[in-house]
Design a protein around this motif. Sequence first.
Motif, PDB file in Angstrom:
ATOM      1  N   TYR A  80      -4.972   0.212   5.957  1.00 36.96           N
ATOM      2  CA  TYR A  80      -3.556   0.565   5.828  1.00 36.96           C
ATOM      3  C   TYR A  80      -3.250   1.795   6.678  1.00 36.96           C
ATOM      4  O   TYR A  80      -3.941   2.802   6.598  1.00 36.96           O
ATOM      5  CB  TYR A  80      -3.213   0.838   4.360  1.00 36.96           C
ATOM      6  N   ASP A  99      -0.125  -3.242   5.056  1.00 42.99           N
ATOM      7  CA  ASP A  99       0.598  -2.645   3.933  1.00 42.99           C
ATOM      8  C   ASP A  99       0.452  -3.531   2.695  1.00 42.99           C
ATOM      9  O   ASP A  99       1.386  -4.236   2.300  1.00 42.99           O
ATOM     10  CB  ASP A  99       2.071  -2.478   4.330  1.00 42.99           C
ATOM     11  N   LYS A 109      -6.229   7.625  -2.912  1.00 46.16           N
ATOM     12  CA  LYS A 109      -5.791   6.842  -4.062  1.00 46.16           C
ATOM     13  C   LYS A 109      -5.105   7.782  -5.038  1.00 46.16           C
ATOM     14  O   LYS A 109      -5.598   8.872  -5.273  1.00 46.16           O
ATOM     15  CB  LYS A 109      -7.043   6.267  -4.732  1.00 46.16           C
ATOM     16  N   ALA A 138       0.835  -1.206   0.000  1.00 49.83           N
ATOM     17  CA  ALA A 138       0.000   0.000   0.000  1.00 49.83           C
ATOM     18  C   ALA A 138       0.866   1.251   0.000  1.00 49.83           C
ATOM     19  O   ALA A 138       0.532   2.252  -0.631  1.00 49.83           O
ATOM     20  CB  ALA A 138      -0.929  -0.011   1.211  1.00 49.83           C
ATOM     21  N   ILE A 168      -6.360  -0.114  -2.240  1.00 48.14           N
ATOM     22  CA  ILE A 168      -5.462  -0.023  -1.094  1.00 48.14           C
ATOM     23  C   ILE A 168      -6.221  -0.579   0.111  1.00 48.14           C
ATOM     24  O   ILE A 168      -7.414  -0.292   0.271  1.00 48.14           O
ATOM     25  CB  ILE A 168      -5.032   1.442  -0.887  1.00 48.14           C
ATOM     26  N   GLY A 182       0.308   4.894  -1.664  1.00 48.78           N
ATOM     27  CA  GLY A 182      -0.251   5.844  -0.701  1.00 48.78           C
ATOM     28  C   GLY A 182       0.401   7.199  -0.859  1.00 48.78           C
ATOM     29  O   GLY A 182       0.972   7.479  -1.902  1.00 48.78           O
ATOM     30  N   ALA A 214      -1.818  -3.777  -1.233  1.00 45.99           N
ATOM     31  CA  ALA A 214      -2.720  -3.160  -2.214  1.00 45.99           C
ATOM     32  C   ALA A 214      -2.826  -4.077  -3.418  1.00 45.99           C
ATOM     33  O   ALA A 214      -1.894  -4.819  -3.740  1.00 45.99           O
ATOM     34  CB  ALA A 214      -2.197  -1.788  -2.633  1.00 45.99           C
TER      35      ALA A 214
END
Length: 259
Positions: A99, A107, A63, A40, A95, A44, A109
């Motif tokens: 997270y 973590d 996003k 993620a 994601i 992020g 995605a």
Amino acid sequence: VVGGQRTKPTQIQWQAAIMINRRLECGGAYIGGCWVVTAAHCLGPNPLLSKPTPGPDDRIPQKPNLGDVQVKFSLWRPARALPTTDVIPIADLHIHPLYNPNTRENDIALVQLQKLPFREECFENNPAVTPVCVPWTSRLFNPNHTCTISGWGQTAGGRRAHYLEWANVSLIEDCQRFHNDDLKPGMICAGALDGSVDACQGDNGGPLVCEDELGVSYLWGIVSWGSCGRPQSPGVYTQVAHYFEWIRRHTGWPTVTRF
Ligand code: 4AZ
């Protein structure tokens, strides 16, 4: 990868490159269909990403704009990619809703690739690309199992690798003590306690893969955080099995068919 070696072309068949604004930012793993798993934190809050359009709900992790992100398969030497290297646009990014960029919890995605025009596939058949299985339980492999990491991140010299590198690492139990209790559920450790082998900056989002006795490869971890090759400080990975249900819900993909 610290303490690794150069791969042969097409050696790591599920290795994906996550490109952000045409820069190789992170690794990822192809799990089949139109799906790539990454970290993620690769998608992020990131200064390389243009400011995302505000979502309807601030609690949903922001996003990036989908047009900023692309995936490449069968990339080996990023500086001299073959013209046949697929550059795949993104249909959507998922994601993990929990997270936490501060603790790096959850973590993980999912990158959903765009379908080819009038097709169900997302890229042309490529014998150099094979998916890795998503493990359905965290009991498939025991501590000290030898697994493999791969990526274009920093090597022992502190510079990014020119070719995709790989290394063997051991799954490490009781990892809490090495990371003063910062290890949360859904995190695992792998590496070498003497610091000789580790993932490093630029390997993030890339695969930690373990092979079972039948020769089936499983995506056991995603490079998440840690130091680079420091003794008594093994790398921390997102424990993919912990997210099996979340992955299945999004992708609808049965990842292993048994019997
Ligand atoms: C980093 O710099 C980083 N050993 C991520 C993962 C690891 C090391 C560094 C794992 O983001």
